[in-house]
Design a protein around this motif. Sequence first.
Motif, mmCIF file in Angstrom:
data_model
loop_
_atom_site.group_PDB
_atom_site.id
_atom_site.type_symbol
_atom_site.label_atom_id
_atom_site.label_comp_id
_atom_site.label_asym_id
_atom_site.label_seq_id
_atom_site.Cartn_x
_atom_site.Cartn_y
_atom_site.Cartn_z
ATOM 1 N N GLN A 45 77.603 49.945 6.622
ATOM 2 C CA GLN A 45 77.539 51.371 6.905
ATOM 3 C C GLN A 45 77.604 51.659 8.413
ATOM 4 O O GLN A 45 78.306 52.572 8.863
ATOM 5 N N SER A 115 77.307 49.261 0.271
ATOM 6 C CA SER A 115 77.865 50.474 0.884
ATOM 7 C C SER A 115 78.346 51.445 -0.189
ATOM 8 O O SER A 115 79.535 51.737 -0.296
ATOM 9 N N HIS A 117 77.778 54.511 -0.186
ATOM 10 C CA HIS A 117 78.208 55.727 0.503
ATOM 11 C C HIS A 117 79.692 55.655 0.863
ATOM 12 O O HIS A 117 80.406 56.661 0.799
ATOM 13 N N ARG A 121 82.680 58.092 0.005
ATOM 14 C CA ARG A 121 83.418 58.653 1.139
ATOM 15 C C ARG A 121 84.932 58.539 0.931
ATOM 16 O O ARG A 121 85.684 59.438 1.315
#
Length: 336
Positions: A45, A115, A117, A121
């Motif tokens: 990240q 990760s 996120h 994303r």
Amino acid sequence: MSNPPKPPLILLLLLLTHPTAADPIVSYLHLLRSQSPSGIIHLNQTLTNLIFKPTTRSFHLIIFFDALKLHNQPEPNLKSIKSEFALVSNSFLINNQNTPSLLKLFFCDVELSESKHNFLRFGVQALPDIRIVPPYANDLKSDSIRIHIGDFSGLAESIAASINLKTGISIGTIHHPPICSKTQFGLIIGGLLIWLPFMTKRIITSNTVFHNKRMWICGTMFVYFFSVSGYMFILIRRIPLFVMDKNDPDGVMFFYKGRGMQFGAEGLCVGFLFTVVGLLLSLVTRIVVRMKDSMMQRLAMVSAMVVSFWAVKQVVRLNHWKTGYAIHTYLPSSWY
């Protein structure tokens, strides 16, 4: 052992030691790539935020989205696809040493458990997924370019061609690992040299396995089964024998409904049915016709016809279930 310095500190050191560097992030990525055996940079990240903080970049990223918990499952075969991805990355490093392209393209991977996120994303909803991130990309979900993963045969070459088409950067020749090492090759040659005199003597005396009729019969049956079962397709594309049923966690799928695809178990079943028909045909034309007892001859021929009829019926039903296509309109509707 002291902990490695954090990315911002490394970037500061790079600026001090290489003041003429055009982009300290490029230097840092180059450093991380040199520490990876295959040249793939592992993105976490912190590193992702550092890379995409500038609005524009001078390089392309090729990102492989990975999930370690799926590596042992036959579908989506992530482990094999990632090995092909690593092959492309390593070939790019070999082919582009000391060229400007080396600092314009970086191969990376992102792991789901580390990760999540980043998956959100980029809008990753299913695996496998490989993305090209161009220098101008601001919205990573819409601006990133997905690489289509088709056939497993020649996958590395296909990925390299897609990168060349979308980025204009050539990967170069794909350097596949050798089938055997130099030591193994030497042992094979030595074994052949030792075995050659004995084999020559057997050939002269007609005492080899190739002079055995049973060997040729078994070989013919194997080739016939291999061809009618579609196993060449399965081996080339590395198709699994079966997959887990997504709708039933405790169930498995042996048959694929649709055109252009089959699982290994399906090929085995169809190959077995075709082989039964072929063997019965050989039995009737080579053995049954020589029977002296007419009653046994009729019984054997009728039995062969019944079993062959049943086998062909199963193949027709399977084909109709897979494709919805009725092979011949005059066949009974009960077959489907």
